[in-house]
Scaffold this motif. Structure first.
Motif, mmCIF file in Angstrom:
data_model
loop_
_atom_site.group_PDB
_atom_site.id
_atom_site.type_symbol
_atom_site.label_atom_id
_atom_site.label_comp_id
_atom_site.label_asym_id
_atom_site.label_seq_id
_atom_site.Cartn_x
_atom_site.Cartn_y
_atom_site.Cartn_z
ATOM 1 N N THR A 111 8.403 -2.295 -15.044
ATOM 2 C CA THR A 111 8.931 -1.625 -13.855
ATOM 3 C C THR A 111 8.142 -0.376 -13.526
ATOM 4 O O THR A 111 7.762 -0.141 -12.368
ATOM 5 N N ASN A 112 7.878 0.455 -14.520
ATOM 6 C CA ASN A 112 7.146 1.698 -14.278
ATOM 7 C C ASN A 112 5.701 1.462 -13.865
ATOM 8 O O ASN A 112 5.157 2.205 -13.036
ATOM 9 N N ARG A 113 5.089 0.438 -14.407
ATOM 10 C CA ARG A 113 3.727 0.090 -13.988
ATOM 11 C C ARG A 113 3.717 -0.386 -12.533
ATOM 12 O O ARG A 113 2.802 -0.068 -11.769
ATOM 13 N N CYS A 114 4.741 -1.143 -12.158
ATOM 14 C CA CYS A 114 4.841 -1.592 -10.768
ATOM 15 C C CYS A 114 5.059 -0.407 -9.826
ATOM 16 O O CYS A 114 4.451 -0.334 -8.752
ATOM 17 N N LEU A 115 5.928 0.521 -10.224
ATOM 18 C CA LEU A 115 6.177 1.703 -9.401
ATOM 19 C C LEU A 115 4.895 2.508 -9.204
ATOM 20 O O LEU A 115 4.586 2.959 -8.093
ATOM 21 N N ASP A 116 4.138 2.686 -10.263
ATOM 22 C CA ASP A 116 2.876 3.425 -10.183
ATOM 23 C C ASP A 116 1.898 2.737 -9.233
ATOM 24 O O ASP A 116 1.235 3.388 -8.411
ATOM 25 N N LEU A 117 1.802 1.410 -9.339
ATOM 26 C CA LEU A 117 0.872 0.665 -8.501
ATOM 27 C C LEU A 117 1.288 0.715 -7.034
ATOM 28 O O LEU A 117 0.444 0.885 -6.143
ATOM 29 N N LEU A 118 2.585 0.592 -6.774
ATOM 30 C CA LEU A 118 3.064 0.645 -5.390
ATOM 31 C C LEU A 118 2.789 2.005 -4.767
ATOM 32 O O LEU A 118 2.395 2.099 -3.599
ATOM 33 N N ARG A 119 2.963 3.059 -5.539
ATOM 34 C CA ARG A 119 2.707 4.398 -5.008
ATOM 35 C C ARG A 119 1.221 4.616 -4.735
ATOM 36 O O ARG A 119 0.837 5.187 -3.712
ATOM 37 N N SER A 120 0.387 4.147 -5.641
ATOM 38 C CA SER A 120 -1.049 4.378 -5.495
ATOM 39 C C SER A 120 -1.666 3.511 -4.398
ATOM 40 O O SER A 120 -2.715 3.865 -3.850
ATOM 41 N N SER A 121 -1.020 2.406 -4.065
ATOM 42 C CA SER A 121 -1.594 1.499 -3.067
ATOM 43 C C SER A 121 -0.915 1.606 -1.703
ATOM 44 O O SER A 121 -1.185 0.796 -0.813
ATOM 45 N N ALA A 122 -0.035 2.602 -1.541
ATOM 46 C CA ALA A 122 0.704 2.736 -0.285
ATOM 47 C C ALA A 122 -0.233 2.921 0.908
ATOM 48 O O ALA A 122 -0.039 2.321 1.968
ATOM 49 N N LYS A 123 -1.254 3.735 0.749
ATOM 50 C CA LYS A 123 -2.196 3.993 1.847
ATOM 51 C C LYS A 123 -2.964 2.724 2.192
ATOM 52 O O LYS A 123 -3.198 2.428 3.379
ATOM 53 N N LYS A 124 -3.341 1.969 1.199
ATOM 54 C CA LYS A 124 -4.064 0.721 1.425
ATOM 55 C C LYS A 124 -3.221 -0.250 2.231
ATOM 56 O O LYS A 124 -3.731 -0.947 3.115
ATOM 57 N N ARG A 125 -1.931 -0.297 1.959
ATOM 58 C CA ARG A 125 -1.033 -1.178 2.705
ATOM 59 C C ARG A 125 -0.957 -0.749 4.169
ATOM 60 O O ARG A 125 -0.913 -1.584 5.073
ATOM 61 N N GLU A 126 -0.935 0.560 4.405
ATOM 62 C CA GLU A 126 -0.863 1.071 5.771
ATOM 63 C C GLU A 126 -2.075 0.651 6.594
ATOM 64 O O GLU A 126 -1.975 0.455 7.807
ATOM 65 N N LEU A 127 -3.224 0.493 5.946
ATOM 66 C CA LEU A 127 -4.463 0.149 6.643
ATOM 67 C C LEU A 127 -4.720 -1.351 6.674
ATOM 68 O O LEU A 127 -5.756 -1.788 7.166
ATOM 69 N N TYR A 128 -3.787 -2.132 6.170
ATOM 70 C CA TYR A 128 -3.969 -3.583 6.108
ATOM 71 C C TYR A 128 -4.098 -4.156 7.522
ATOM 72 O O TYR A 128 -3.346 -3.786 8.430
ATOM 73 N N VAL A 129 -5.030 -5.067 7.710
ATOM 74 C CA VAL A 129 -5.296 -5.654 9.030
ATOM 75 C C VAL A 129 -4.360 -6.836 9.275
ATOM 76 O O VAL A 129 -4.385 -7.825 8.543
ATOM 77 N N GLY A 130 -3.541 -6.729 10.316
ATOM 78 C CA GLY A 130 -2.637 -7.814 10.673
ATOM 79 C C GLY A 130 -1.397 -7.850 9.797
ATOM 80 O O GLY A 130 -1.164 -6.957 8.960
ATOM 81 N N PRO A 131 -0.558 -8.868 9.953
ATOM 82 C CA PRO A 131 0.666 -8.989 9.148
ATOM 83 C C PRO A 131 0.359 -9.105 7.665
ATOM 84 O O PRO A 131 -0.603 -9.775 7.275
ATOM 85 N N TRP A 132 1.179 -8.439 6.845
ATOM 86 C CA TRP A 132 1.060 -8.559 5.389
ATOM 87 C C TRP A 132 2.098 -9.545 4.892
ATOM 88 O O TRP A 132 3.279 -9.438 5.223
ATOM 89 N N LEU A 133 1.648 -10.522 4.089
ATOM 90 C CA LEU A 133 2.554 -11.480 3.463
ATOM 91 C C LEU A 133 2.308 -11.478 1.956
ATOM 92 O O LEU A 133 1.190 -11.191 1.512
ATOM 93 N N PRO A 134 3.311 -11.792 1.160
ATOM 94 C CA PRO A 134 3.101 -11.850 -0.294
ATOM 95 C C PRO A 134 2.168 -12.992 -0.671
ATOM 96 O O PRO A 134 2.047 -13.985 0.059
ATOM 97 N N GLU A 135 1.497 -12.832 -1.806
ATOM 98 C CA GLU A 135 0.662 -13.923 -2.309
ATOM 99 C C GLU A 135 1.556 -15.113 -2.647
ATOM 100 O O GLU A 135 2.567 -14.954 -3.332
ATOM 101 N N PRO A 136 1.210 -16.304 -2.174
ATOM 102 C CA PRO A 136 2.058 -17.465 -2.466
ATOM 103 C C PRO A 136 2.056 -17.819 -3.945
ATOM 104 O O PRO A 136 1.032 -17.752 -4.615
ATOM 105 N N LEU A 137 3.220 -18.181 -4.427
ATOM 106 C CA LEU A 137 3.385 -18.576 -5.824
ATOM 107 C C LEU A 137 3.511 -20.086 -5.896
ATOM 108 O O LEU A 137 4.471 -20.659 -5.385
ATOM 109 N N LEU A 138 2.548 -20.736 -6.532
ATOM 110 C CA LEU A 138 2.574 -22.191 -6.653
ATOM 111 C C LEU A 138 2.778 -22.651 -8.080
ATOM 112 O O LEU A 138 3.237 -23.762 -8.306
ATOM 113 N N ASP A 139 2.438 -21.834 -9.050
ATOM 114 C CA ASP A 139 2.533 -22.229 -10.457
ATOM 115 C C ASP A 139 3.961 -22.069 -10.938
ATOM 116 O O ASP A 139 4.366 -21.022 -11.415
#
Length: 287
Positions: free
Chosen positions: A60-88
């Protein structure tokens, strides 16, 4: 301590937590691997009474850290953002699946979670999906149990999701197949029975490949775009049906190597939303 046995026992649980938090298969896998490596190096790991809770806290804490550090990158994402599809689906094939709700892995649900901030998402998932007590969650996220209770209540009010309005999986599968065949054969009349008038199609190309950078809205517009795609690339792709995030979907593989992974949201017996992930960075894990 046998870290391999611990890994086999809790890997799926931890992956499903990280994936719901991040919407990324690859990041979730990396975080789970790192958590086990770190846990194995703890001097008192063998004596720890609740290893599962501690591993969940680490993830959980690693996920929180990653979400905080990548917030700016998400803001600059081109077009709609969708989650990576899970097939496995093997990632979730373990005893913990009894309390991992299938609907909470759907593309639609993962997008609902994106409306929450990182802390709200963590508390909500740990309580709603993984059924931890507020005292346990407080320990994991380092907040008071009263605060966690408030955070959960606020998050719950933001998530409007009613699985009772969804058809069963076999019905969804039949509808998806009907939808594809109707598109390929230009059967607009039958499509009107399968798709809502207010249907929306999201295409996530991430600026890496050609894809609509705004949502396509309305029956006529969506059918026009998809029918044009089918005609333009006729004979230049292979298609297969697959379970995408545990629900019926499909994969188009173009002769040039591009791939389109489709998933669907239903309302009753009709398709309400169509999701297409085209960004190759989000499909690298798919064989």
């Amino acid at each position: 301590m046998d870290i391999e046995l611990l890994y086999k026992k809790y890997k799926a649980l931890l992956f499903s937590l990280a994936y719901r938090m991040l919407g990324s298969v690859m990041d979730a896998e990396d975080i789970v691997q790192d958590a086990f490596l770190t846990f194995n190096q703890l001097p008192d790991a063998e004596k720890m009474e609740n290893k599962r809770a501690y591993l969940c806290k680490m993830v959980t804490n690693r996920c929180l850290d990653l979400l905080r550090s990548s917030a700016k990158k998400r803001e600059l994402y081109v077009g709609p953002w969708l989650p990576e599809p899970l097939l496995d689906q093997e990632e979730l094939d373990d005893p913990s699946a009894s309390y991992l709700k299938k609907e909470s892995l759907s593309t639609a649900y993962l997008l609902l979670l994106q409306q929450l901030n990182a802390m709200e998402r963590a508390v909500f998932l740990l309580r709603e999906i993984f059924q931890y007590s507020y005292e346990e969650i407080a320990e994991m996220v380092e907040k008071s149990s009263a605060n966690c209770r408030q955070i959960f209540r606020r998050a719950k009010q933001s998530i409007h999701f009613d699985p009772a309005i969804l058809p069963d999986v076999s019905t969804m599968e039949a509808k998806v197949k009907d939808f594809v065949q109707s598109i390929l054969h230009g059967n607009t009349t039958h499509l009107m029975e399968l798709i809502r008038e207010d249907v929306i199609c999201y295409n996530d190309g991430g600026g890496k490949v050609r894809a609509a950078q705004v949502p396509i809205k309305g029956f006529s517009n969506v059918i026009h775009v998809l029918s044009k795609f089918a005609r333009m690339y006729s004979g230049q792709y292979t298609m297969r049906y697959a379970n995408v995030n545990l629900l019926p979907g499909l994969i188009f593989t173009m002769d040039n190597g591009d791939r389109y992974v489709y998933s669907f949201e239903f309302r009753g017996s009709e398709i309400k939303t169509i999701y297409a992930v085209v960004n190759p960075d989000k499909l690298a894990h798919i064989v």
